[in-house]
Scaffold this motif. Structure first.
Motif: not given
Length: 188
Positions: A118-124
């Motif tokens: 979730g953190r990676v998806l949100h950031r990207d």
């Protein structure tokens, strides 16, 4: 000194480890997979695993990186003015394509959109949305990019966890309508 990320042997090893993890996750949940079973399946040594990844979660997030790229691309698969009613076909394909590894995604993406994936998806997604909005000269690129990333990541996670009952086509349409509304919301 050669960058290990570009070393063809390192690329092959990481690819073997990612494939082995996806194969293992097709048979059982991530929490039940051991490094020993994984390296056996990949045909590499345990020390080699730890040379490339800190733990299984780091490997799992790396193995799911394509899902993040696919999600970001699917949400931006239109040019010009987006059709407010019909989502881009890649968005529908994205939701449909999650089924084979849904268990792995659920392990890495907690309800509400948290977790390492979730953190990676949100950031990207936030970065891409902000860039697109800035290039278009649209107002409030930071605010709307954050809202788009949070909305998509949260709904995706809740859908995977069964908190938002819908089939892939239906959820793609619903998410699309939410995101279009966010982009069109007048801000004072």
């Amino acid at each position: 000194m050669t960058d290990p990320q570009g070393d063809p042997r390192a690329v092959r090893t990481r690819s073997k480890l990612r494939r082995a993890l996806l194969d293992e996750c097709a048979q059982r949940p991530l929490a039940e997979i051991s490094v020993a079973a994984l390296v056996r399946r990949a045909g590499v040594g345990r020390a080699t695993f730890y040379l490339h990844y800190a733990d299984l979660e780091a490997l799992a997030v790396d193995a799911c990186a394509d899902v993040v790229r696919d999600a970001v691309d699917a949400l931006h698969a239109w040019r010009g003015t987006p059709d407010p009613v019909t989502p881009p076909l890649p968005l529908i394909d994205f939701f449909t394509g999650l089924t084979p590894h849904a268990g792995l995604y659920k392990a890495l993406l907690s309800p509400g959109g948290g977790g390492p994936l979730g953190r990676v998806l949100h950031r990207d997604l936030r970065a891409r949305s902000r860039t697109e909005r800035s290039l278009a000269g649209a107002p409030e690129p930071d605010l709307i990019a954050s809202a788009v990333a949070a909305t998509f990541t949260g709904v995706l996670a809740d859908w995977l966890h069964g908190l938002v009952p819908a089939g892939p086509d239906t959820i793609a349409r619903r998410v699309w309508h939410l995101l279009v509304a966010l982009h069109r919301t007048p801000l004072p």
